[in-house]
Enzyme design. Sequence first.
Site, PDB file in Angstrom:
ATOM      1  N   TYR A  47      35.013  75.608  19.569  1.00 35.33           N
ATOM      2  CA  TYR A  47      35.116  75.793  21.014  1.00 35.33           C
ATOM      3  C   TYR A  47      34.002  75.101  21.792  1.00 35.33           C
ATOM      4  O   TYR A  47      34.071  75.005  23.012  1.00 35.33           O
ATOM      5  CB  TYR A  47      35.118  77.282  21.379  1.00 35.33           C
ATOM      6  CG  TYR A  47      36.229  78.100  20.768  1.00 35.33           C
ATOM      7  CD1 TYR A  47      37.334  77.504  20.155  1.00 35.33           C
ATOM      8  CD2 TYR A  47      36.175  79.491  20.798  1.00 35.33           C
ATOM      9  CE1 TYR A  47      38.339  78.271  19.582  1.00 35.33           C
ATOM     10  CE2 TYR A  47      37.177  80.258  20.245  1.00 35.33           C
ATOM     11  CZ  TYR A  47      38.257  79.647  19.629  1.00 35.33           C
ATOM     12  OH  TYR A  47      39.252  80.409  19.069  1.00 35.33           O
ATOM     13  N   HIS A 105      37.966  79.407  10.226  1.00 35.39           N
ATOM     14  CA  HIS A 105      38.827  79.202  11.399  1.00 35.39           C
ATOM     15  C   HIS A 105      40.230  78.743  11.008  1.00 35.39           C
ATOM     16  O   HIS A 105      41.223  79.261  11.496  1.00 35.39           O
ATOM     17  CB  HIS A 105      38.183  78.174  12.333  1.00 35.39           C
ATOM     18  CG  HIS A 105      38.696  78.252  13.736  1.00 35.39           C
ATOM     19  ND1 HIS A 105      37.986  77.787  14.815  1.00 35.39           N
ATOM     20  CD2 HIS A 105      39.848  78.749  14.252  1.00 35.39           C
ATOM     21  CE1 HIS A 105      38.677  77.994  15.921  1.00 35.39           C
ATOM     22  NE2 HIS A 105      39.818  78.568  15.605  1.00 35.39           N
TER      23      HIS A 105
END
Length: 274
Positions: A47, A105
């Site tokens: 992110y 992730h």
Amino acid sequence: MKHIKIKGATIPALGLGTFQLEGDTALRIVTHALATGYRHIDTAQMYRNEEAVGKAIMESGVARSEVFLTTKVLPTNLSKDKFMPSVEESLQKLRSDYVDLLLIHWPNAEVPVEEYMAELMKAQEKGYARYIGVSNHPTALLDSVLATGAGIITNQVEYHPFLNQDKLYAYLRQHELTLTAYSPIAQGQVLGNKTLKSIGSKYDKNEVQVTLRWLMQQDGVLAIPRSAKEKNIEANFNIFDFELTQQEVEQINQLKQANTRLINPSFAPAWDTV
């Protein structure tokens, strides 16, 4: 606030997602969320906002120990040589000695499950993460994850009323694991849905609030909605003063027949089919 307890962890069931929030926007939104009462914040290396998230927590006046903080390791950092240095860099950016939850992730087809799970367990042993888990792992990969003996607590996946995750949810319940729902409001697509709107009118709630309440009433489910607007951050938090009936829950359950997956990158694993 509903809390979920698993393997010693006590996790606020509703958290703040920070996907696509960067720089000053991430700082502003996380700061506002903490002031609103959120105590579960989710970020990721991918992110590019760990620094902003860390700064917001540090400057919020809320004790670090009161915030359940999650970050996630990039698929390109899963190999043995890159894994731990990337986690140490994340901790520096987050201005914290540890995260409460460290996740894989996405799986990486070029790195064996055994290799990245060994590194994840090492990170936990080093005290870098209080708890560990995975994200975007279908049941076939979860079998391999659990075979390593890792004490994971969650699988963070796309989950909303328009996506059928029955097989995965049943698997997680069977193995006493939680499901953390990302894109829980289908990236805003719940707005305008007639079923959700009709149910919401009874409680003076909008479609997003009804959806989040539906998630909160499921066993072992956490949700991390994101927004770049302060008023939405507050509205999303305001879902604990009403309760859906079983009939209303069933009405919402019927929406999953759409089976719409919104997040499906080229490197995604072979998803479970129902």
